[in-house]
Write a protein that holds these residues in place. Structure first.
Motif, PDB file in Angstrom:
ATOM      1  N   ALA A 609       0.839  -1.208   0.000  1.00 46.96           N
ATOM      2  CA  ALA A 609       0.000   0.000   0.000  1.00 46.96           C
ATOM      3  C   ALA A 609       0.868   1.250   0.000  1.00 46.96           C
ATOM      4  N   ILE A 610       1.937   1.225   0.777  1.00 50.06           N
ATOM      5  CA  ILE A 610       2.861   2.368   0.835  1.00 50.06           C
ATOM      6  C   ILE A 610       3.483   2.617  -0.531  1.00 50.06           C
ATOM      7  N   ASP A 611       3.971   1.551  -1.172  1.00 55.44           N
ATOM      8  CA  ASP A 611       4.618   1.699  -2.478  1.00 55.44           C
ATOM      9  C   ASP A 611       3.642   2.230  -3.524  1.00 55.44           C
ATOM     10  N   LEU A 612       2.415   1.700  -3.510  1.00 54.71           N
ATOM     11  CA  LEU A 612       1.422   2.146  -4.485  1.00 54.71           C
ATOM     12  C   LEU A 612       1.062   3.610  -4.273  1.00 54.71           C
ATOM     13  N   ALA A 613       0.852   4.007  -3.023  1.00 54.75           N
ATOM     14  CA  ALA A 613       0.490   5.394  -2.724  1.00 54.75           C
ATOM     15  C   ALA A 613       1.651   6.340  -2.997  1.00 54.75           C
ATOM     16  N   ASN A 614       2.860   5.909  -2.719  1.00 54.02           N
ATOM     17  CA  ASN A 614       4.036   6.755  -2.972  1.00 54.02           C
ATOM     18  C   ASN A 614       4.160   7.104  -4.447  1.00 54.02           C
ATOM     19  N   GLY A 615       3.811   6.163  -5.302  1.00 52.10           N
ATOM     20  CA  GLY A 615       3.906   6.411  -6.736  1.00 52.10           C
ATOM     21  C   GLY A 615       2.708   7.148  -7.301  1.00 52.10           C
ATOM     22  N   ALA A 616       1.746   7.493  -6.439  1.00 51.19           N
ATOM     23  CA  ALA A 616       0.523   8.136  -6.931  1.00 51.19           C
ATOM     24  C   ALA A 616       0.207   9.406  -6.157  1.00 51.19           C
ATOM     25  N   LYS A 617       1.207  10.007  -5.505  1.00 52.72           N
ATOM     26  CA  LYS A 617       0.934  11.240  -4.745  1.00 52.72           C
ATOM     27  C   LYS A 617       0.513  12.371  -5.664  1.00 52.72           C
ATOM     28  N   GLY A 618       1.146  12.449  -6.833  1.00 48.25           N
ATOM     29  CA  GLY A 618       0.775  13.491  -7.777  1.00 48.25           C
ATOM     30  C   GLY A 618       0.882  14.880  -7.167  1.00 48.25           C
ATOM     31  N   ASN A 619      -0.031  15.764  -7.592  1.00 47.12           N
ATOM     32  CA  ASN A 619      -0.072  17.121  -7.049  1.00 47.12           C
ATOM     33  C   ASN A 619      -0.767  17.076  -5.689  1.00 47.12           C
ATOM     34  N   ASP A 620      -0.004  17.314  -4.656  1.00 47.07           N
ATOM     35  CA  ASP A 620      -0.514  17.172  -3.288  1.00 47.07           C
ATOM     36  C   ASP A 620      -0.264  18.480  -2.528  1.00 47.07           C
ATOM     37  N   PRO A 621      -0.985  19.573  -2.901  1.00 40.51           N
ATOM     38  CA  PRO A 621      -0.643  20.904  -2.375  1.00 40.51           C
ATOM     39  C   PRO A 621      -0.791  21.038  -0.866  1.00 40.51           C
ATOM     40  N   PHE A 622      -1.690  20.292  -0.248  1.00 38.59           N
ATOM     41  CA  PHE A 622      -1.901  20.415   1.193  1.00 38.59           C
ATOM     42  C   PHE A 622      -1.292  19.261   1.987  1.00 38.59           C
ATOM     43  N   GLY A 623      -0.655  18.324   1.288  1.00 44.16           N
ATOM     44  CA  GLY A 623       0.037  17.239   1.977  1.00 44.16           C
ATOM     45  C   GLY A 623      -0.866  16.139   2.501  1.00 44.16           C
ATOM     46  N   TYR A 624      -2.114  16.072   2.022  1.00 38.30           N
ATOM     47  CA  TYR A 624      -3.028  15.042   2.519  1.00 38.30           C
ATOM     48  C   TYR A 624      -2.533  13.638   2.164  1.00 38.30           C
ATOM     49  N   ARG A 625      -2.060  13.478   0.940  1.00 38.08           N
ATOM     50  CA  ARG A 625      -1.618  12.148   0.504  1.00 38.08           C
ATOM     51  C   ARG A 625      -0.313  11.753   1.195  1.00 38.08           C
ATOM     52  N   ALA A 626       0.572  12.704   1.368  1.00 35.81           N
ATOM     53  CA  ALA A 626       1.818  12.403   2.088  1.00 35.81           C
ATOM     54  C   ALA A 626       1.518  11.979   3.518  1.00 35.81           C
ATOM     55  N   GLU A 627       0.548  12.627   4.137  1.00 33.05           N
ATOM     56  CA  GLU A 627       0.153  12.262   5.493  1.00 33.05           C
ATOM     57  C   GLU A 627      -0.397  10.837   5.530  1.00 33.05           C
ATOM     58  N   ALA A 628      -1.191  10.458   4.522  1.00 32.53           N
ATOM     59  CA  ALA A 628      -1.754   9.105   4.475  1.00 32.53           C
ATOM     60  C   ALA A 628      -0.645   8.062   4.406  1.00 32.53           C
ATOM     61  N   ILE A 629       0.395   8.354   3.651  1.00 32.93           N
ATOM     62  CA  ILE A 629       1.517   7.411   3.555  1.00 32.93           C
ATOM     63  C   ILE A 629       2.208   7.276   4.905  1.00 32.93           C
ATOM     64  N   THR A 630       2.336   8.374   5.627  1.00 32.65           N
ATOM     65  CA  THR A 630       2.902   8.314   6.981  1.00 32.65           C
ATOM     66  C   THR A 630       2.044   7.432   7.882  1.00 32.65           C
TER      67      THR A 630
END
Length: 641
Positions: A609-630
């Motif tokens: 799940a981490i690897d898949l999400a890391n490759g799909a962060k795309g444009n993440d201006p507020f950091g929501y996706r980066a937070e999900a990976i954390t």
């Protein structure tokens, strides 16, 4: 001279009362009680003074020594010892003792009666009142709770809350929390039931609850995980609706399942229309605020006040705000006031304090009554309930609340629910209220989350563009052998409910997005789980629509209308390469299922799940996706052996 001395001693003996072991024991009991409260012994985390246990043990021993003497002479002989010991106790080394403050007035319950234990405390003798106590002192509500959970205390004044509440704020053991969920959706054989129907859901409370748990080092309870709310927490790049009278667009994509090579994911996306700011109708808001004793913690009422303060900045000056609070009883704290008078509204908010029981029913009744007075044609009325969900006076059963709110929803007043705090959070109550009150539910665990829900997404949270939105998917048995809806367990509807306009469903706000994901199994796939029936009519399905794998239908009502409208679209069998949004939604869907302990994930785990999400962060201006990976990484660490 000797005779005079004898007469003097005789007079002293006659006028001096007999020493009372019982009275001294009572006084020492009172002193021990004060000591317990000053040390916060109901909460071990507050024992910050190294010598506090020793000092408390000293008082216990002193009581045992005094009560152990059987005759008045021995008791009198120890009187000076007791006083001297208490005096010596005041100068124990390495303990930071402060002089005791004056005793406050007795605490009263919510009906104004003095608590018996407080009256008893006031009877403690002067020398024991002067005994030093350790800091920090407990609040009066904590004191009442420590006295074996007696009646709730009245509201008290509090300082204004100005500092931000952090994401990692600790919370008590979640031994009284309750969650709204159901057994995960099963795999359905299309030949047996080809139709799936559900109400849309724009809530995001579950994701915030999961974040709160993981950032505090805990794996969330499985029942706290509603996968659809995790998926819908994130924005996706869906095409906007086209046409003057179309409230939202619909898009469908089909791509390979990351955790099962023999199945596919079908993602349905809705994009709500965002009207121009100047075109939005006037807004009437009633802040219904839980000020019961359970809301005293820093991540409850203080954070709530900050959250509403952020919201006020985004309102139109001509919008109106009223404030109703409830604890032992309900009351209107602020009459309807233009949102432009922000200082007045903030002053009313900052003057709130926590104390008392939780009369949720009375608060709801009062809030709806205030909203009704504010109602005018063409305006939007909404009650925003802010609570930890711990209703304990009046209606508290979720089913009874469902009936009450369903009746009130016919008044055209929407109800949204904001959850705060942990430990006694009743997610069931929040979900019941939001799902039946034509509103949505969010959980506010940080000021950043308040910014997202009440500022960045204000239009979607407050202005409805479509009511009672239902989705029905018919799968083609000639093309799809099995399907499984991921999430939406609490939103499943009967097939006949789709065309029944009397059946309530979810609302879509301005600019809102809704995402639903099915895992589907093509005919002939080795991943098929259901064997053919021995005695069933398992003949090849004759279906001329082999260019379709499914047919998607949506029903919705324009706000103010009683009759629903219908949208339809076929789904082609083309298998596309998922874009970044599709891959990220799949990663979150997998993450949620892992947290629920799903049996459908095979060997696919948190690292995938981490690897898949890391490759799909795309444009993440507020950091929501980066937070999900954390959060995925935290879950992986917390669940590893």
């Amino acid at each position: 001279m000797d005779d005079d001395l004898k007469r003097f001693r005789q007079a002293m003996d006659e006028t001096t009362p007999e020493p009372s072991a019982k009275r001294r024991a009572e006084n020492l009991d009172a002193a021990l009680k004060k000591f317990d409260l000053s040390q916060g012994l109901e909460d071990p985390a507050r024992l910050t003074q190294d010598r506090a246990p020793q000092a408390r043990g000293f008082l216990r021993g002193l009581k045992k020594m005094i009560t152990g003497f059987k005759n008045p002479i021995s008791l009198a002989a120890t009187s000076s010892l007791a006083v001297a010991s208490v005096a010596a106790f005041a100068v124990l080394p390495n303990v930071n003792w402060n002089p005791a403050p004056p005793l406050p007035a007795p605490v009263s319950d919510f009906q104004g009666r003095a608590l018996e234990s407080d009256v008893a405390d006031l009877a403690v003798t002067q020398e024991l009142e002067a005994a030093p106590v350790a800091t920090p002192l407990p609040s009066r509500e904590e004191a009442a709770t420590a006295r074996i959970k007696r009646a709730p205390v009245v509201q008290q004044s509090q300082p204004q809350h100005t500092e931000s509440i952090g994401a990692g704020a600790a919370y008590p053991e979640a031994d009284t929390e309750a969650y709204s969920n159901d057994v995960a959706n099963r795999v359905v054989a299309t030949s047996e039931n080809s139709v799936s129907t559900f109400s849309i859901d724009v809530d995001t409370a579950s994701y915030s609850l999961i974040r709160s748990s993981l950032t505090n080092g805990r794996v969330p309870p499985a029942d706290a995980v509603r996968v659809e709310e995790m998926i819908n927490y994130f924005p996706y790049d869906y095409a906007p609706p086209v046409g003057e009278n179309v409230p939202f667009s619909t898009s469908v994509a089909v791509f390979a399942t990351p955790w099962n090579s023999g199945t596919q994911l079908m993602r349905i996306g809705l994009q709500g229309k965002m009207p121009l700011t100047e075109d939005r109708p006037p807004l009437n808001l009633v802040f219904l605020i839980d000020t019961s004793g359970s809301m005293e913690a820093a991540n409850k009422l203080p954070l709530l006040i900050q959250a509403f303060g952020l919201m006020l900045r985004s309102l139109d000056p001509l919008d109106e705000v009223a404030i109703v609070t409830y604890a032992g009883s309900a009351g209107e704290v602020l009459a309807p006031t233009p949102a432009g008078e922000r200082d007045k509204i903030m002053a009313a908010l900052q003057n709130l304090s926590a104390g008392g029981s939780t009369a949720g029913q009375a608060g709801l009744q009062q809030a709806y009554a205030v909203a009704e007075k504010m109602t005018q044609d063409g305006e939007v009325n909404r009650v925003i309930l802010a609570t930890d969900g711990d209703f304990n006076v009046g209606i508290s059963d979720p089913e009874a609340l469902k009936e009450f709110i369903a009746e009130k929803s016919r008044t055209e007043t929407y109800l949204s629910v904001l959850g705060f705090g942990r430990g006694n959070l009743d997610d069931r109550v929040m979900q019941t209220l939001a799902q039946n009150g034509n509103g949505h539910a969010a959980y506010i665990d940080t000021l950043a989350e308040a910014q997202k829900v009440l500022n960045d997404q204000l239009s979607g949270a407050l202005f409805p563009i479509a009511n009672d939105v239902k989705v029905q998917v018919e799968f083609n048995p000639a093309m799809i052998s099995e399907y499984r809806l991921i999430g939406y367990e609490t939103r499943i509807l009967a097939r006949a409910d789709f065309n029944n306009d009397a059946v309530d469903a979810g609302e879509v706000g301005a600019g809102h997005q809704v995402t639903a994901v099915y895992e589907i199994t093509p005919v002939g796939s080795p991943a098929t789980l259901n064997d053919p029936l021995r005695y069933g009519a398992e003949t090849p399905v004759e279906n001329p629509n082999r260019d379709e794998i499914a047919f998607v239908k949506l029903r919705y009502k324009v706000p103010g209308e009683a009759e629903s409208r219908l949208l339809e679209m076929p789904v082609a069998p083309s298998l596309a390469t998922p874009d970044q949004d599709g891959r990220f939604a799949a990663a979150i869907a997998g993450f949620g299922q892992l947290l629920r302990g799903s049996s459908h994930m095979g060997d696919w785990g948190y690292q995938e799940a981490i690897d898949l999400a890391n490759g799909a962060k795309g444009n993440d201006p507020f950091g929501y996706r980066a937070e999900a990976i954390t959060l995925m990484r935290l879950a992986k660490t917390l669940t590893e052996n």
